[in-house]
Design a protein around this motif. Structure first.
Motif, mmCIF file in Angstrom:
data_model
loop_
_atom_site.group_PDB
_atom_site.id
_atom_site.type_symbol
_atom_site.label_atom_id
_atom_site.label_comp_id
_atom_site.label_asym_id
_atom_site.label_seq_id
_atom_site.Cartn_x
_atom_site.Cartn_y
_atom_site.Cartn_z
ATOM 1 N N GLY A 189 59.547 94.837 17.207
ATOM 2 C CA GLY A 189 59.881 95.045 18.692
ATOM 3 C C GLY A 189 59.042 94.152 19.567
ATOM 4 N N VAL A 190 57.714 94.231 19.175
ATOM 5 C CA VAL A 190 57.005 93.527 19.858
ATOM 6 C C VAL A 190 57.063 91.954 19.937
ATOM 7 C CG1 VAL A 190 54.376 92.700 20.088
ATOM 8 C CG2 VAL A 190 54.885 94.992 19.645
ATOM 9 N N PRO A 205 48.123 94.562 28.084
ATOM 10 C CA PRO A 205 48.423 95.871 28.361
ATOM 11 C C PRO A 205 49.730 96.043 27.479
ATOM 12 C CG PRO A 205 48.095 95.275 30.384
ATOM 13 C CD PRO A 205 47.904 93.815 29.607
ATOM 14 N N GLY A 206 50.645 95.242 27.298
ATOM 15 C CA GLY A 206 51.783 95.208 26.203
ATOM 16 C C GLY A 206 51.323 95.251 24.703
ATOM 17 N N LEU A 207 50.329 94.533 24.716
ATOM 18 C CA LEU A 207 50.007 94.441 23.032
ATOM 19 C C LEU A 207 49.038 95.774 22.990
ATOM 20 C CD1 LEU A 207 48.525 90.819 22.289
ATOM 21 C CD2 LEU A 207 50.586 91.853 21.911
ATOM 22 N N LEU A 208 48.436 96.188 23.704
ATOM 23 C CA LEU A 208 47.828 97.421 23.682
ATOM 24 C C LEU A 208 48.673 98.653 23.345
ATOM 25 C CD1 LEU A 208 45.018 99.293 24.121
ATOM 26 C CD2 LEU A 208 46.005 99.483 26.476
ATOM 27 N N LEU A 209 49.732 98.801 24.103
ATOM 28 C CA LEU A 209 50.730 99.663 23.899
ATOM 29 C C LEU A 209 51.127 99.480 22.468
ATOM 30 C CD1 LEU A 209 52.889 99.992 26.994
ATOM 31 C CD2 LEU A 209 51.755 101.935 25.695
ATOM 32 N N VAL A 227 51.479 101.620 16.621
ATOM 33 C CA VAL A 227 51.263 101.297 15.473
ATOM 34 C C VAL A 227 50.278 102.221 15.051
ATOM 35 C CG1 VAL A 227 50.292 99.764 13.638
ATOM 36 C CG2 VAL A 227 51.819 98.991 15.488
ATOM 37 N N ALA A 228 49.071 102.672 15.439
ATOM 38 C CA ALA A 228 48.358 103.516 15.058
ATOM 39 C C ALA A 228 48.943 104.984 14.985
ATOM 40 C CB ALA A 228 47.319 103.741 16.215
ATOM 41 N N ALA A 249 47.624 104.931 27.711
ATOM 42 C CA ALA A 249 47.413 103.513 27.719
ATOM 43 C C ALA A 249 47.252 103.400 29.272
ATOM 44 C CB ALA A 249 48.583 102.791 27.186
ATOM 45 N N LEU A 250 48.167 103.963 30.186
ATOM 46 C CA LEU A 250 48.018 103.805 31.637
ATOM 47 C C LEU A 250 46.801 104.183 31.996
ATOM 48 C CD1 LEU A 250 49.931 103.345 33.731
ATOM 49 C CD2 LEU A 250 49.897 105.593 34.403
ATOM 50 N N ALA A 251 46.037 105.155 31.466
ATOM 51 C CA ALA A 251 44.688 105.732 31.955
ATOM 52 C C ALA A 251 43.736 104.434 31.594
ATOM 53 C CB ALA A 251 44.296 107.070 31.411
ATOM 54 N N ILE A 252 43.874 104.022 30.217
ATOM 55 C CA ILE A 252 42.931 103.138 29.700
ATOM 56 C C ILE A 252 42.774 101.964 30.700
ATOM 57 C CG2 ILE A 252 42.345 101.585 27.977
ATOM 58 C CD1 ILE A 252 43.375 103.402 25.768
ATOM 59 N N VAL A 253 44.171 101.243 30.932
ATOM 60 C CA VAL A 253 44.150 100.265 31.700
ATOM 61 C C VAL A 253 43.678 100.635 33.158
ATOM 62 C CG1 VAL A 253 45.670 98.294 33.030
ATOM 63 C CG2 VAL A 253 46.155 99.135 30.656
ATOM 64 N N PHE A 254 43.740 101.736 33.716
ATOM 65 C CA PHE A 254 43.337 102.178 35.102
ATOM 66 C C PHE A 254 41.903 102.325 34.853
ATOM 67 C CE2 PHE A 254 41.875 105.397 38.042
ATOM 68 C CZ PHE A 254 42.532 105.118 39.181
ATOM 69 N N LEU A 255 41.163 102.480 33.849
ATOM 70 C CA LEU A 255 39.864 102.662 33.794
ATOM 71 C C LEU A 255 38.987 101.291 33.663
ATOM 72 C CD1 LEU A 255 39.558 105.827 31.852
ATOM 73 C CD2 LEU A 255 38.941 105.711 34.389
ATOM 74 N N VAL A 256 40.056 100.580 32.621
ATOM 75 C CA VAL A 256 39.326 99.101 32.155
ATOM 76 C C VAL A 256 40.353 97.922 32.959
ATOM 77 C CG1 VAL A 256 38.397 97.670 30.499
ATOM 78 C CG2 VAL A 256 38.638 100.168 30.191
ATOM 79 N N PRO A 257 40.165 97.799 34.194
ATOM 80 C CA PRO A 257 41.087 96.950 34.816
ATOM 81 C C PRO A 257 41.192 95.616 34.117
ATOM 82 C CG PRO A 257 39.618 97.902 36.480
ATOM 83 C CD PRO A 257 39.285 98.392 35.129
ATOM 84 N N GLU A 258 40.111 95.196 33.544
ATOM 85 C CA GLU A 258 39.983 93.982 33.063
ATOM 86 C C GLU A 258 41.090 93.655 31.933
ATOM 87 O OE1 GLU A 258 37.417 95.845 33.276
ATOM 88 O OE2 GLU A 258 36.249 94.650 34.691
ATOM 89 N N ILE A 259 41.372 94.716 31.324
ATOM 90 C CA ILE A 259 42.771 94.533 30.404
ATOM 91 C C ILE A 259 43.997 93.761 31.003
ATOM 92 C CG2 ILE A 259 44.518 95.674 28.950
ATOM 93 C CD1 ILE A 259 42.258 97.704 28.686
ATOM 94 N N ALA A 260 44.279 94.023 32.251
ATOM 95 C CA ALA A 260 45.291 93.395 33.056
ATOM 96 C C ALA A 260 44.806 92.217 33.766
ATOM 97 C CB ALA A 260 45.786 94.232 34.057
#
Ligand code: NA
Ligand code: NA
Lengths: 327, 212, 454
Positions: C120-121, C199-203, C208-209, C434-445
């Protein structure tokens, strides 16, 4: 009855000199007229796409608009001469010609001749743009051959004649295209504006002088029927506000550019002059292009000749009266 | 419709898993003679315009290659791209209405009886779609004409001339959706009031195949 | 302002109610615009309402605004990426990937689910549309997972959620549309593509996890399959061979954008050509396939652009009635501080996502809120990616969740709608985390777009 004018603009009002005068004029007209003319500014694309401001004002869908009228050269071939001319006048001779040399009147005729129902008022001007941002410096005319470059207006046509591959990418894509080498160079505007787009971070040659655009003028376009509705006092106020906005816009750019440019130097940007012989050759090609355009459109020819005639006499004064810049 | 090891066809043609099939719920309206005729015309134009996607692909490849191989890109080719792509989807709008592929919120809709659906359809056509299209066409015709009158060209000196052509396509495409809407209106009145005379019941998916 | 606020609420309410009738979204938008133009004109002319509203500067501007859409070069990428996705579907690349990878991961607990996610990825990085990937993943993986006694919800949820990654991981028609609507240099298509990548890869990694961890605690959801051959070098070789065309396509499209060989619009054409070649090589391309693929491209592009047409009319009327100011003042008047405003917007988008699809939300809501976000000084790429992640989630949320509709269409009959709903819930929760993670760590985006330029 109070007039309410919606005024879409072609440039974001946070752009110094280019967009900021629109916001100033809107505020000033509303305040100074004691609310008898209320102007509300609409940022680019919010109401109507920038390229269609002339059309929708002329059709009476909106009362007024504020734009770089060169965007309409596909509809009114002569307007680039009022918007930005390669190897054209500096800002102050341009306003000299516009206010006293019959420019304002000619512009109204140029629009009327193409069937556009607008009153145009010079309402903002800025000084030279830079000749652009490049990966490599330009040493000869040959350097333009095969160069992938974003270049708008009549200047683009000149470069195309010299074998450059000219595109018209939107401002938003330029930074990345330049960084990634999709294009080798771009012009956009004056330093205070180019800075906002971040070109200095990606390429290191900023060339001068801005041969393709010594002045850049913006106009307030007002639907003619709407204009007819205004009282003499309101007309005088619109004219005065726009004249003041022209001065202020020019002032803002002149005030900011030097400092911004000095800042570029600190970041390792090479500000270089295009060699004189290259400029002379560019001028020859420009003359050719302008003559071609003049042969295609009677209004273009008339305005072009009027400007050329004025520039001849102005030169006598210009060459002698001003101090050389390096003194 | 599962594709697994054993029933995979050996080479050649595989049926397309048209994703839309699983998404769009079609109101099964009867057709009428006029509707059949109008639908066929709109569908033919839309299907014909579909080939533009292949042409656009070709133009883009040509533009990229010519920039890197021959060192020349051009405003002209960029404009050709959006002219063709614009014409592609504009001319496909009426066809998409004919095959009823516009997205709906189906939650309640698919539970309603055919007659109720038809009443909704009648309301939508008369109060939403057709007024919108009528106003759009009314504004678009003068818009195209004024482009033609001033001989509008691209604002880029090396761009395409004859802007009025695509602006006329814009007006035409909206007129075409109006025609497709009219045809649909006839089908709805055929179902609800028996006028004009309904011919036969067809399903949306069948319709997709034989409207050509 | 009172009256304006009333009109704005009325307009959205009209839209919402009419939407529930099931009449096509595009025309509901256009029709609502007409209805409220009428109301606005009557209010001003007959009741002397103090509004800056008239017909010419609202509905009257529709041709100019639609022309603005037609002449957008950025939007050429939209039908091209759709065509590419459909052609890729035809090429059978995903089928081959599935068959070879199943052998590689098959004998691990939860291995089939992991396989689906990995494929899918990969698919997501080549195609920009969701319909094709959900349908494809569902058709390829559900029979295998059912055969191996996977839990129905676990199986269908995995296929369904994974299929939605395509709209976030670049190339993506959603990001193309967002860049076009934002029209600011700091959030160009290229910026958004790069911003969405991590962010896509993070998701994907979180999926997978989940697919590996849940069977550890609940072995019943994913039994270890029987009779799977051992991994040999030839299996690995098969996988490599199957990955090759996909990798080439990813390199061709994303590579050419990131390396600057092509603009995103050009890359869409390159991708379409690549997918066309893959279909040709696979021997599946004939006139009939070509014809129906082109027609499907037209219908898909047309339904998206139709919403565009309705939305542009809706927006200009809403703006005429003072909608911009009402919404800006409402948002800025919130008592939660700048981050609270962002959270409110995202929450609103998440809720709207239950009922509307991404096109309407992107076309109507994004331009309304973006200036506020910019005004508050936030990074527009970061915000847009968060917005995009909310919209990706909307594909999974009932009642209007397109991925759910698609998967329902291809799932084996023993999988019930309740299995689907039950199956996607964990994935919706993962999305929110994941949304919360990107919100808290903007660098991912924001990191990738920023390093790309220094
Ligand atoms: Na994608
Ligand atoms: Na949803």
């Amino acid at each position: 009855d109070d007039l309410r004018w919606k005024m879409p603009v072609a440039f974001s009002t946070n752009l110094p000199g280019l967009g900021s005068p629109a916001a100033w004029v809107a505020d000033n007209l509303t305040t100074a007229s004691d609310g008898s003319i209320q102007v509300r500014v609409y940022e680019p694309g919010k109401l109507v796409p920038p390229f269609d401001i002339l059309q929708s004002v002329s059709d009476g869908k909106i009362a007024a608009g504020y734009t770089w009228i060169g965007y309409d050269q596909g509809k009114v071939p002569a307007v680039p001469l009022f918007a930005a001319v390669p190897f054209g006048m500096k800002p102050w001779p341009y306003i000299g010609w516009y206010y006293y040399g019959g420019g304002h009147e000619m512009l109204q005729e140029v629009y009327a001749n193409k069937g556009f129902n607008v009153h145009a008022q010079l309402c903002g001007i800025i000084g030279p743009e830079t000749a652009g941002w490049y990966k490599e410096s330009i040493k000869s005319l040959e350097d333009y051959k095969g160069m992938k470059i974003r270049f708008a207006g009549l200047g683009g046509k000149v470069l195309e004649k010299l074998g450059a591959s000219v595109t018209m990418m939107p401002g938003g894509e330029l930074y990345q295209a330049l960084e990634k080498g999709t294009i080798d160079g771009t012009e956009f505007s004056m330093p205070a504006i180019d800075q906002l787009l971040g070109f200095d971070q990606v390429v290191k040659y900023n060339l001068f002088p801005g041969w393709h655009q010594q002045f850049t003028a913006q106009y307030m376009l007002i639907n003619k029927d709407e204009w007819a509705k205004t009282t003499e006092a309101q007309k005088a106020l619109v004219e005065a506000s726009c004249t003041a906005a022209t001065t202020r816009g020019l002032a803002e750019g002149e005030y900011k550019n030097g400092k911004v440019l000095a800042g570029f130097q600190d970041e390792g940007v090479h500000a270089e002059q295009i060699p004189r012989d290259v400029l002379l050759e560019l001028k020859d090609v420009t003359d050719e292009v302008l003559k071609e355009e003049a042969s295609k459109d009677a209004d273009f020819k008339r305005v072009y000749e009027s400007q050329q005639e004025f520039m001849e006499t102005y030169k006598v004064w210009d060459e002698r009266a001003y101090l050389p810049a390096d003194l | 419709m599962t594709v697994s090891e054993h029933d995979a066809p050996k080479g050649g043609y595989t049926p397309i898993p048209v994703a839309d099939e699983f998404l769009h719920h079609h109101t099964e309206l009867p057709t009428t003679r006029i509707s059949q005729w109008l639908d066929a015309a709109m569908t033919a134009i839309g299907k014909g315009a579909s080939w533009l996607w292949l042409v656009v692909t070709g133009v883009i490849i040509y533009a990229v290659v010519s920039r890197y191989v021959f060192g020349q890109g051009s405003v002209l080719l960029e404009e050709v791209q959006w002219h063709l792509a614009g014409a592609g989807w504009l001319l496909g709008l009426a066809y998409t209405l004919v095959v009823d592929d516009h997205v709906r919120v189906d939650v309640l809709h698919e539970r309603l009886s055919l007659r109720t659906q038809a009443w909704i359809e009648l309301f939508g056509l008369m109060c939403l779609l057709m007024p919108f299209l009528a106003l759009a066409v009314y504004e678009m015709v003068p818009y195209a004409i004024s482009s033609w009158e001033v001989g509008e060209t691209s604002q880029a000196p090396a761009g395409l001339s004859h802007r009025w052509v695509l602006k006329a396509v814009l007006a035409l495409s909206f007129a075409m959706i109006l025609i497709a809407a009219l045809s649909r209106l006839l089908k709805v009145t055929a179902l609800l009031f028996g006028f004009p005379k309904p011919i036969r019941i067809i399903t949306g998916t069948e319709n997709k195949e034989d409207a050509s | 302002m009172e009256l304006e606020a009333l009109f704005v609420i009325g307009m959205f309410l009209t839209f919402g109610v009419l939407l529930m009738t099931g009449y096509p979204v595009a025309w509901v938008l256009g029709g609502t615009a007409v209805i409220w133009t009428l109301i606005g004109v009557v209010a001003v002319e007959d009741f002397g309402a103090n509004l800056w509203f008239d017909y010419p500067s609202s509905m009257g501007l529709v041709p100019e605004r639609i022309w603005g859409i037609v002449e957008s070069e950025t939007l050429v990428a939209l039908p091209m990426f759709i065509f590419m996705g459909i052609m890729l579907d035809q090429s059978g690349v995903a089928e081959k990937l599935m068959k070879s990878m199943v052998k590689l991961f098959g004998n691990v607990r939860g291995g089939f689910a992991v396989t689906v996610i990995v494929i899918g990825v990969l698919l997501a990085a080549t195609t920009g549309i969701i319909g094709a990937s959900v349908v494809l993943l569902g058709m390829l993986s559900l029979p295998v997972m059912m055969e191996n006694k996977y839990d129905k919800g676990f199986a269908v949820g995995t296929a369904c959620a994974t299929g939605t990654l395509g709209i976030l991981i670049p190339p993506s028609i959603m990001l193309v549309l967002m860049a076009d609507r934002l029209a600011v240099p700091e959030a160009s298509v290229g910026d958004l593509f790069m911003g969405a990548f991590l962010p896509g890869l993070l998701l994907g990694a979180m999926y997978v996890a989940y697919a590996m961890l849940r069977p550890l605690f609940q072995p019943k959801v994913a039994p270890v399959p029987e009779g799977i051959e051992k991994i040999t070098w030839s299996v690995v070789w098969d996988v490599a061979k199957a990955v090759l065309p996909t990798a080439a396509l990813i390199l061709g499209v994303l590579g050419s954008i990131f390396a600057g060989v092509a603009t995103p619009t050009e890359a869409s054409g390159v991708g379409a050509m690549g997918a066309l070649l893959l279909a040709l090589i696979s021997g599946r391309l004939n006139l009939q396939v070509m014809n129906s693929s082109l027609q499907q491209t037209t219908r898909t592009a047309a339904f998206i652009f139709a919403i565009f047409l309705g939305a542009t009319a809706f927006s200009v009327v809403l703006r005429g009635l003072g909608g911009d100011q009402v919404i800006e003042e409402a948002l800025l008047g919130l008592p939660f501080g700048p981050y609270g405003v962002i959270l409110t917007i995202l929450f609103g988008v998440f809720i709207l996502g239950f009922f509307l699809d991404w096109v309407e939300i992107t076309l109507i809501i994004l331009p309304l809120v973006a200036p506020v976000v910019q005004h508050l000084g936030f990074d527009l790429v970061w915000f847009t990616i968060l917005f995009a992640m909310c919209l990706q989630t909307s594909f999974l949320t009932p009642p209007v969740g397109f991925a759910l509709f698609y998967i329902k269409g291809v799932a084996p009959p023993e999988i019930k709608v309740t299995d689907i709903y039950r199956g996607v819930i964990p994935f919706i929760l993962i999305q929110l985390v994941a949304l919360a993670i990107v919100f808290l760590v903007p660098e991912i985006a924001t990191w990738l777009p920023s390093v790309a330029y220094d």
